[in-house]
Design a protein around this motif. Structure first.
Motif, short mmCIF file in Angstrom:
data_model
loop_
_atom_site.label_atom_id
_atom_site.label_comp_id
_atom_site.label_asym_id
_atom_site.label_seq_id
_atom_site.Cartn_x
_atom_site.Cartn_y
_atom_site.Cartn_z
N CYS A 1 51.00 66.77 -3.11
CA CYS A 1 51.87 67.35 -2.09
C CYS A 1 53.18 66.58 -2.03
O CYS A 1 53.20 65.35 -2.15
N TYR B 1 53.56 70.11 -5.57
CA TYR B 1 54.14 71.13 -4.73
C TYR B 1 55.07 70.44 -3.73
O TYR B 1 54.62 69.92 -2.70
N LYS C 1 57.09 71.25 -1.43
CA LYS C 1 57.17 71.70 -0.04
C LYS C 1 55.80 71.76 0.64
O LYS C 1 55.71 72.16 1.81
N ALA C 2 54.76 71.36 -0.06
CA ALA C 2 53.41 71.46 0.50
C ALA C 2 53.11 70.30 1.44
O ALA C 2 53.48 69.15 1.17
N GLU D 1 54.25 80.37 4.34
CA GLU D 1 54.76 79.65 3.18
C GLU D 1 53.68 78.73 2.61
O GLU D 1 53.46 78.71 1.39
N GLN D 2 53.00 78.00 3.48
CA GLN D 2 51.96 77.09 3.01
C GLN D 2 50.79 77.86 2.41
O GLN D 2 50.15 77.41 1.46
N LEU E 1 51.60 78.69 -1.16
CA LEU E 1 51.42 77.50 -1.99
C LEU E 1 49.93 77.24 -2.23
O LEU E 1 49.53 76.85 -3.33
N CYS E 2 49.12 77.45 -1.20
CA CYS E 2 47.68 77.28 -1.32
C CYS E 2 47.12 78.21 -2.40
O CYS E 2 46.35 77.77 -3.27
N ASP F 1 48.66 79.57 -4.90
CA ASP F 1 49.13 79.17 -6.23
C ASP F 1 48.34 77.97 -6.73
O ASP F 1 47.97 77.90 -7.91
#
Length: 290
Positions: free
Chosen positions: A213, A241, A243-244, A265-266, A269-270, A272
Motif C-alpha cells: 500500500c 498501489y 493510493k491504497a 475508489e478503494q 483497488l481491492c 484489481d
C-alpha cells in the motif's frame, strides 16, 4: 496502558471472538488435530467446479488484526473468490491471538496445519507439492515467519503471499501488549522480524508475491523485505498501489461494515489487487509439476 484498561481490552477481544465463532461462513469449519496440543481452528474452501481427478494447490491464509484482533470469518468472501478462480483449496487459519499465546505459537499452528494437510493430501485431493502460505498485515508477518519456519523444518513451499506485511516488529510503535506478543525478543528472532534475519537464513526461501500500500506505515517494511529477497535471488513479484490504504483488500469486503477506510475508489483497488493475486498464485502453482 493501565491494568484496568488492559483487562477491558482483553474482555472485549474475548467477546468479539465468541461472536465471530457464531457467524455463518461459506466454507467448512474444521479443527486441525495436533498431538498433545490444542487443535487449530480453520475454515476450508473448495472451488465450486473442479476437474475429475484434479489435485488442487493449497493456500493457507492468515487474516490481519495487529496479532490480537480480527478473525478468519472476515476473509470468507476473499477465500471463496480465490478457491473458485485459481482454483485452489483454501485453508483459512483462525490462528491463536497474541493475548492468548505468543505470535510464534501462531506460526507453529500454521506449520502444523501444513503438515496435516500434506499428510492427508489424498483424502482432500490436494497437491502436497503445491502448498503456499499467505497473510495480510500481521497475518503477513505470521505467513513470512511460518515460511521460514517450514523451510527450516525441511518443507519447501510453492510460494508465499505477503499482503502489506509487517516484517520488522521492532519498527512498530511499542504498545503495551508487545512484550507478551513477542516474549522471545522480536528483534532477535528471524521468525518474528524476517527483515532483520541474516542472509543465510533467507537465502533459498520460496518465491514471494507482495502487495504494497502507498498509504501505510508498513510500506517501507514490505518493500525492504522484498528487496532483501531479490538480492538473495529469491523469485519475487511485487505490486504497489500508491493510493491504497492499509487493509484495503479486507475492509472493502462485505464482511466488514462501517470501516472508515471503505470507499468506491478503494474498492476498485481491492478488486484489481484480487485479480493480481489470483493471476500470480495461479502462475506460481502452474510452475510446479503434477
Amino acid at each position: 496502558m493501565a491494568e484496568t484498561e488492559r483487562q477491558k481490552m482483553l474482555q472485549a477481544l474475548k467477546k468479539a471472538r465468541e461472536a465471530y465463532a457464531q457467524r455463518a461462513v461459506t466454507g467448512e469449519r474444521f479443527i486441525v488435530p495436533r498431538a498433545g496440543k490444542r487443535g487449530v481452528d480453520v475454515i476450508l474452501y473448495e472451488p465450486k467446479e473442479r476437474k475429475a481427478g484434479q489435485r488442487l494447490p493449497v493456500l493457507f491464509n492468515m487474516h490481519g488484526g495487529a496479532w490480537v484482533g480480527g478473525d478468519a470469518v472476515l476473509m470468507d468472501s476473499f477465500c471463496v473468490k480465490l478457491a473458485n478462480e485459481i482454483p485452489a483449496f483454501i485453508v483459512n487459519v483462525n490462528y491463536t491471538k497474541a493475548d492468548v499465546e505468543p505470535v510464534s505459537y501462531a506460526m507453529e499452528e500454521v506449520c502444523d496445519a501444513v503438515a496435516y494437510f500434506a499428510a492427508h493430501a489424498e483424502e482432500y485431493d490436494i497437491a502436497a507439492e503445491k502448498m503456499s502460505v499467505g497473510g495480510h498485515s500481521a497475518g503477513g508477518q505470521i505467513a513470512a515467519g511460518a515460511a521460514l519456519m517450514l523451510r527450516d523444518g525441511g518443507t519447501r513451499l510453492a510460494c508465499q503471499m505477503l499482503v502489506y506485511p509487517a516484517t520488522d516488529v521492532t519498527a512498530k510503535d511499542t504498545d503495551e501488549w508487545l512484550p507478551f506478543a513477542f516474549p522471545d525478543g522480536a528483534d532477535r528472532t528471524a521468525y518474528n522480524s524476517p527483515l532483520l534475519a541474516a542472509d543465510e537464513r533467507l537465502a533459498g526461501l520460496s518465491p514471494a508475491i507482495f502487495i504494497i500500500c502507498g498509504i501505510d506505515e508498513l510500506r517501507a517494511q514490505g518493500i525492504a523485505y522484498a528487496k532483501r529477497l531479490i538480492d538473495l535471488a529469491v523469485p519475487v513479484k511485487i505490486k504497489e498501489y500508491p493510493k491504497a490504504l492499509h487493509g484495503f483488500i479486507e475492509v472493502n469486503r462485505p464482511e466488514y461494515e462501517g470501516d472508515e477506510r471503505r470507499s468506491p475508489e478503494q474498492d476498485l483497488l481491492c478488486k484489481d489487487a484480487e485479480r493480481y493475486l489470483i493471476q500470480e498464485l495461479r502462475a506460481c502453482f502452474a510452475e510446479k509439476t503434477d
